[in-house]
Design a protein around this motif. Structure first.
Motif, PDB file in Angstrom:
ATOM      1  N   GLN A   8       0.830  -1.149  -0.070  1.00 13.17           N
ATOM      2  CA  GLN A   8      -0.081  -0.026  -0.102  1.00 13.17           C
ATOM      3  C   GLN A   8       0.830   1.176   0.023  1.00 13.17           C
ATOM      4  N   LEU A   9       2.177   1.268   0.785  1.00 13.53           N
ATOM      5  CA  LEU A   9       2.837   2.454   0.957  1.00 13.53           C
ATOM      6  C   LEU A   9       3.469   2.707  -0.520  1.00 13.53           C
ATOM      7  N   GLU A  10       3.966   1.429  -1.384  1.00 18.21           N
ATOM      8  CA  GLU A  10       4.464   1.660  -2.616  1.00 18.21           C
ATOM      9  C   GLU A  10       3.404   2.386  -3.468  1.00 18.21           C
ATOM     10  N   ILE A  11       2.341   1.923  -3.314  1.00 18.75           N
ATOM     11  CA  ILE A  11       1.298   2.377  -4.250  1.00 18.75           C
ATOM     12  C   ILE A  11       1.119   4.015  -3.870  1.00 18.75           C
ATOM     13  N   ARG A  14       4.150   5.853  -5.410  1.00 15.65           N
ATOM     14  CA  ARG A  14       4.267   5.941  -6.840  1.00 15.65           C
ATOM     15  C   ARG A  14       3.168   6.959  -7.320  1.00 15.65           C
ATOM     16  N   ALA A  15       1.984   6.939  -6.653  1.00 11.00           N
ATOM     17  CA  ALA A  15       1.143   7.855  -6.852  1.00 11.00           C
ATOM     18  C   ALA A  15       1.398   9.285  -6.780  1.00 11.00           C
ATOM     19  N   MET A  16       2.277   9.512  -5.658  1.00  9.42           N
ATOM     20  CA  MET A  16       2.674  11.135  -5.283  1.00  9.42           C
ATOM     21  C   MET A  16       3.946  11.226  -6.468  1.00  9.42           C
ATOM     22  N   GLU A  17       4.650  10.296  -6.937  1.00 11.48           N
ATOM     23  CA  GLU A  17       5.649  10.391  -7.823  1.00 11.48           C
ATOM     24  C   GLU A  17       4.960  10.890  -9.254  1.00 11.48           C
ATOM     25  N   ARG A  18       3.866  10.147  -9.546  1.00 15.64           N
ATOM     26  CA  ARG A  18       3.139  10.564 -10.707  1.00 15.64           C
ATOM     27  C   ARG A  18       2.617  12.014 -10.686  1.00 15.64           C
ATOM     28  N   SER A  89       2.931  19.479   5.106  1.00 13.25           N
ATOM     29  CA  SER A  89       2.515  18.534   3.963  1.00 13.25           C
ATOM     30  C   SER A  89       2.905  17.182   4.021  1.00 13.25           C
ATOM     31  N   ALA A  90       2.015  16.384   3.616  1.00  8.25           N
ATOM     32  CA  ALA A  90       2.184  14.909   3.621  1.00  8.25           C
ATOM     33  C   ALA A  90       3.363  14.467   2.827  1.00  8.25           C
ATOM     34  N   ASP A  91       3.644  14.913   1.610  1.00  5.20           N
ATOM     35  CA  ASP A  91       4.695  14.534   0.613  1.00  5.20           C
ATOM     36  C   ASP A  91       5.012  15.815   0.002  1.00  5.20           C
ATOM     37  N   LEU A  92       6.097  15.678  -1.017  1.00  5.62           N
ATOM     38  CA  LEU A  92       6.457  16.625  -1.675  1.00  5.62           C
ATOM     39  C   LEU A  92       5.776  17.224  -2.659  1.00  5.62           C
ATOM     40  N   ALA A  93       4.803  16.586  -3.407  1.00 11.49           N
ATOM     41  CA  ALA A  93       3.939  16.918  -4.323  1.00 11.49           C
ATOM     42  C   ALA A  93       2.867  17.828  -3.739  1.00 11.49           C
ATOM     43  N   GLY A  94       2.510  17.640  -2.646  1.00 12.42           N
ATOM     44  CA  GLY A  94       1.327  18.263  -1.818  1.00 12.42           C
ATOM     45  C   GLY A  94       2.387  19.654  -1.546  1.00 12.42           C
TER      46      GLY A  94
END
Length: 386
Positions: A8-11, A14-18, A89-94
């Motif tokens: 689940q973490l990998e998914i 990868r969603a964040m990367e996209r 922020s939760a991740d870099l994209a956010g």
């Protein structure tokens, strides 16, 4: 269970990367660990260079940002918000999405920051200043877009022209301003230069020379009660005639030697004879003579001057607040009884009379009694400040 969680973490990762690639196609990772990103973020069709350094655990709260100078300038007043977004922020994209929102706000508050001038702008500016002469420049701001140019009118008075250049200079006309009693209108084409602009300003100054000569003579040879510190855009002078008596003149900048608009201020028993003389002698006004000499002849008086009188002779305090100047106002209401003649600020007298039960009001006039001699006195309703 652990395999499921890792999956689940990998998914999610990868969603964040996209999302990161889709929203920031010009920002790329520089290593396999993806702890260093370099490139550009785009806001309002402008690209800003940025470098992001993440710790090994990829925690944003310990990330470091390196920005281009344009980005630093825009974020100068928003640093606390950027740091807060890094922590939350939760991740870099956010985070980058939040950063773009902050940049949108900064750009909207600073319209001139939307378009940074190209290199040719600066070479063009330097070339124009060399032609005009560096001695004409008083100052220039750090962005090289707001200039203050000095100019001298035919009588030797110094003036300042403020020029705000656009990023597409000279294709776009600059914004110009100066302390003038008339609107400053300039002609500009894509071929125009600062030298031509300065020449137009000199022509405007020349056209107003007689106007300033008139007011300078009044300022030098009479006691001016208002404005306290006249500027070159002021067209009005309130001149002392005697104790609690003055005349307000409004000089036309385009026709400065013609009879100005006049208003006599003071007690009726003093003002009425002066007003009668003004009306009777108006035909004697000579445009070839100075305004001050004409006023002397028409009113049949000699104005008190710095050579003959102290200004304190005319700075009579208000009989209610016991001060001479109330904000920008000086006492301009006077008791009409010759034995009293006490001056008041309009606002003070209005408030005083309005508080008395014996006073009455009709439209914008308040009728009551003088606070000093109890004789009838009238005052207009004080103007409301916007």
């Amino acid at each position: 269970m652990n395999i499921v969680v890792l999956g689940q973490l990998e998914i999610v990762y990868r969603a964040m990367e996209r999302s990161l690639i889709r929203d920031n196609p010009l920002l790329l990772p520089l290593n396999k660990e993806k702890t260093v990103y370099d490139g550009f973020i785009t806001v309002q069709e402008r690209d800003f260079r940025i470098r992001i350094l993440l710790p090994p655990d990829l925690q944003l709260k310990r990330a470091r940002l390196h920005c281009c100078w344009q980005l630093k300038r825009l974020l100068r007043e928003h640093q606390h918000i950027v740091k807060q977004r890094l922590r939350q922020s939760a991740d870099l994209a956010g985070f980058l999405l939040e950063l773009k929102t902050v940049l949108e706000v900064a750009l909207n508050r600073c319209p001139e920051g939307r378009s940074v001038p190209p290199p040719r702008y600066y070479s063009q500016l330097i070339s124009e200043m060399e032609t005009l002469g560096w001695d004409k420049m008083l100052s220039i701001d750090m962005d090289f877009q707001t200039l203050k140019l000095k100019a001298e009118d035919p009588s030797g008075r110094q003036h300042v022209l403020t020029v705000k250049l656009k990023s597409k200079h000279p294709a776009e006309a600059p914004d110009c301003s100066a302390d003038l009693p008339v609107p400053l209108t300039v002609t500009w084409t894509p071929q125009s230069t600062l030298e031509q602009l300065h020449c137009q300003f000199l022509l405007v100054l020349e056209s107003l020379t007689d106007f300033w000569d008139v007011l300078d003579e009044i300022d030098k040879k009479t006691w001016v009660l208002e404005p306290e510190r006249p500027s070159r855009l002021d067209t009005m002078r309130r001149i002392a005639i005697g104790n609690n008596v003055s005349i307000k003149v409004e000089v036309d900048p385009r026709h400065p030697k013609m009879l100005p608009e006049c208003c006599l201020l003071g007690a009726d028993h003093v003002v009425t004879p002066l007003r009668n003389k003004l009306n009777a002698n108006m035909h004697m006004w000579n445009p070839d003579s100075s305004v001050l000499n004409n006023l002397r002849d028409v009113l049949e008086i000699e104005f008190p001057s710095p050579a003959t009188h102290e200004k304190s002779s005319f700075n009579v305090e208000c009989g209610i607040c016991y001060s001479y100047r109330l904000e920008d106002a000086i006492p301009d209401q006077v008791c009409n009884d010759p034995r009293c003649g006490q001056p008041f600020h309009q606002a003070c007298l209005y408030e005083w009379l309005r508080a008395l039960p014996s006073s009455r009001q009709s439209f914008n006039l308040v009728f009551g009694e003088c606070p000093y001699c109890s004789k009838p006195i009238t005052v207009k309703m004080a103007a409301q400040k916007s």
